[in-house]
Write a protein that holds these residues in place. Structure first.
Motif, PDB file in Angstrom:
ATOM      1  N   ASN A  15      -5.029   5.388  -1.765  1.00 30.82           N
ATOM      2  CA  ASN A  15      -5.891   4.473  -2.536  1.00 30.82           C
ATOM      3  C   ASN A  15      -6.724   5.116  -3.647  1.00 30.82           C
ATOM      4  OD1 ASN A  15      -5.127   2.586  -0.525  1.00 30.82           O
ATOM      5  ND2 ASN A  15      -6.852   3.183   0.753  1.00 30.82           N
ATOM      6  N   ALA A  53      -2.253   0.802  12.690  1.00 35.42           N
ATOM      7  CA  ALA A  53      -1.030   0.438  11.972  1.00 35.42           C
ATOM      8  C   ALA A  53       0.102   0.180  12.961  1.00 35.42           C
ATOM      9  CB  ALA A  53      -0.636   1.546  10.994  1.00 35.42           C
ATOM     10  N   GLY A  60      -1.971   1.811  -3.412  1.00 34.21           N
ATOM     11  CA  GLY A  60      -3.082   1.411  -2.549  1.00 34.21           C
ATOM     12  C   GLY A  60      -4.127   0.649  -3.333  1.00 34.21           C
ATOM     13  N   TYR A 104      -0.849   5.378   0.061  1.00 39.65           N
ATOM     14  CA  TYR A 104      -1.776   5.047   1.153  1.00 39.65           C
ATOM     15  C   TYR A 104      -3.193   5.584   0.903  1.00 39.65           C
ATOM     16  CZ  TYR A 104       2.349   3.683   3.813  1.00 39.65           C
ATOM     17  OH  TYR A 104       3.498   3.071   4.232  1.00 39.65           O
ATOM     18  N   ALA A 120      -1.472  -1.266   5.714  1.00 42.03           N
ATOM     19  CA  ALA A 120      -2.461  -0.210   5.537  1.00 42.03           C
ATOM     20  C   ALA A 120      -3.722  -0.699   6.247  1.00 42.03           C
ATOM     21  CB  ALA A 120      -2.715   0.031   4.054  1.00 42.03           C
ATOM     22  N   GLY A 165       0.807  -1.227   0.000  1.00 40.27           N
ATOM     23  CA  GLY A 165       0.000   0.000   0.000  1.00 40.27           C
ATOM     24  C   GLY A 165       0.832   1.266   0.000  1.00 40.27           C
ATOM     25  N   ASN A 166       2.129   1.126   0.298  1.00 39.19           N
ATOM     26  CA  ASN A 166       3.028   2.293   0.226  1.00 39.19           C
ATOM     27  C   ASN A 166       3.425   2.585  -1.222  1.00 39.19           C
ATOM     28  OD1 ASN A 166       4.401  -0.149   0.152  1.00 39.19           O
ATOM     29  ND2 ASN A 166       6.312   0.778   0.838  1.00 39.19           N
ATOM     30  N   ASN A 188      -0.982   7.713   6.004  1.00 39.36           N
ATOM     31  CA  ASN A 188      -0.204   6.745   6.770  1.00 39.36           C
ATOM     32  C   ASN A 188      -0.090   7.216   8.216  1.00 39.36           C
ATOM     33  OD1 ASN A 188       1.727   4.957   7.749  1.00 39.36           O
ATOM     34  ND2 ASN A 188       3.401   5.797   6.543  1.00 39.36           N
TER      35      ASN A 188
END
Ligand SMILES: *Cc1c(COP(=O)(O)O)cnc(C)c1O
Length: 424
Positions: free
Chosen positions: A254, A337, A52, A252, A404, A48-49, A232
């Protein structure tokens, strides 16, 4: 911020917080996403980094725009259910929450590197004596190219004008002592800090407030690239007095491959109409924009930095994603997280295979861990890939993983550790 705005008492607030975090743990947000499959099974998506995942609502919101375009044509600018003229404004409040800015300080526009240049056009104003730009030595390449070309544009030799903040020998992360040393020797010559809020390679989360204060104390403009921080970690850019920032929305946040970026400009600067800005019609006073003949009348705030009318299709995707962030709350996401990341960190503490190079102190990291492979090299990465993990390999020897919490549950973290341990 959202919770206080809605007038919740502290007791109710904590109950709501708990409820949201439980929703993450139980995977209720995860159900709102398409999870890529590997060999017919849900993958362990720890990337996801980088990109996303797609919220399921994206298709509906994008289709809505396509339908409006089909049925309304140009009238969609004003007649669509979500009219295109102000479409970006529907995102401002949510995006401002993500970074802790006022609505007047944030706008969604362009993409990240483009925005870095536009912001430097306004906020990198070198003089003969004060012209240097400070960046981390392992900054994302695009940022390095951008600052070097800005220095060159102003007639300086990048070799000399760009200062790199380096980790101590043998270390991977930077420390404030290193920055203080640079300031003590070259502080008077530095015009700008341009730093990654969360480093893309190590996952180190910088102390944005302390760095901003330090820069300001020495007359330096302070900007951040928040590509790996937005969505994040919870930030307070306004309160921390950051001058400007830019980030993308496809990591992050998306919002889909290559989707639009966003910027933050502190009201101190954004409301100051004497600040130079490269201009286009979308930054012009909305009430007279279509007069077309008026002299440029810039909008106050970040919106005044817009040049073009934005593409609506990616904005629609972003709207679907930001709704989930609004519902979950960025502070809650950061908390969730932290738990997963701590679990992963602890799992590799005594490992002979892996050394975690992300900082040990939870305050100095977000949802990413960077794993230096000590034994097995790329074969370990190939092994986890074959077992359904989608992660990221950085030559020569680092695996980056990110949790994420909108779609990664504890189970992903546990399965990942088991797969790593089953290697060789
Ligand atoms: C992902 C990323 C970029 C990518 O830039 P684009 O202009 O969106 O292609 C730039 N800088 C950093 C720090 C990044 O993490």
């Amino acid at each position: 911020m959202l919770l206080v705005e809605e007038g919740f008492s502290p007791l109710k607030m904590s109950r709501l917080k708990e409820e949201k975090i439980n929703k993450m743990i139980l995977g209720e947000y995860r159900e709102q996403f398409h999870i890529p499959k590997v060999n017919g099974k849900d993958s362990i998506y720890l990337c996801g980094n980088s990109l996303g995942l797609q919220p399921k609502k994206v298709k509906e919101y994008v289709t809505e725009v396509l339908d409006d375009w089909a049925t309304l044509g140009v009238e969609g600018h004003t007649q669509a259910k979500y009219p295109w003229l102000p479409y970006h404004e529907f995102l401002t409040k949510s995006m401002a929450r993500i970074v802790g800015g006022n609505e007047s300080e944030v706008v969604v526009m362009n993409s990240l590197t483009v925005n870095l240049h536009l912001l430097m056009a306004s906020f990198y104003t070198p003089t003969k004596k004060r012209y240097k730009i400070l960046i981390e030595s392992d900054a994302f390449p695009s940022d390095k190219y951008a600052v070097a070309s800005q220095a060159k544009l102003h007639g300086f030799d990048p070799q000399e004008a760009i200062i790199e903040w380096k980790p101590a020998p043998g270390e991977h992360c930077v420390i404030m002592e290193g920055l203080n040393e640079i300031i003590n020797t070259q502080g008077e010559e530095i015009a700008l800090f341009l730093l990654g809020g969360v480093n893309y390679y190590t996952g180190q989360y910088l102390d944005i407030k302390a760095i901003t204060d330090l820069g300001h104390a020495h007359g330096i403009t302070v900007g951040f690239d928040l590509a790996h921080a937005a969505g994040n970690v919870a930030m307070k850019l306004h309160d921390w007095n950051v001058d400007f920032a830019a980030w993308c929305s496809y990591k992050y946040l998306n919002s889909g491959p290559g989707s639009l970026g966003a910027i933050f400009i502190h009201d101190r600067l954004g409301q100051d109409m004497s600040v130079q800005r490269l201009s286009g019609w979308w930054g012009h006073n909305k009430t007279t924009r279509f007069g077309m003949r008026d002299a440029f009348d810039p909008l106050p705030g970040a919106e005044g930095w817009q040049l073009s009318n934005p593409p609506i299709l990616p904005l629609a995707a972003m709207r679907a994603s930001l709704e989930l962030f609004d519902d979950a709350g960025i502070e809650n996401l950061q908390l969730a997280a932290k738990e997963n990341v701590q679990f992963l960190y602890d799992a590799f503490t005594n490992s002979k295979q892996i050394k975690v190079i992300t900082p040990e102190n939870p305050a100095d990291r977000g949802g990413q861990l960077s794993l230096l492979v000590l034994q097995g090299g790329k074969a370990l990465y190939d092994h986890i890939t074959q077992h359904g993990v989608i992660a990221d390999w950085r030559e020569p020897d680092v695996i980056r993983i990110a949790t994420a919490p909108l779609y990664n549950t504890k189970q992903d973290a546990e399965t990942f550790v088991r797969i790593v341990e089953s290697f060789g």
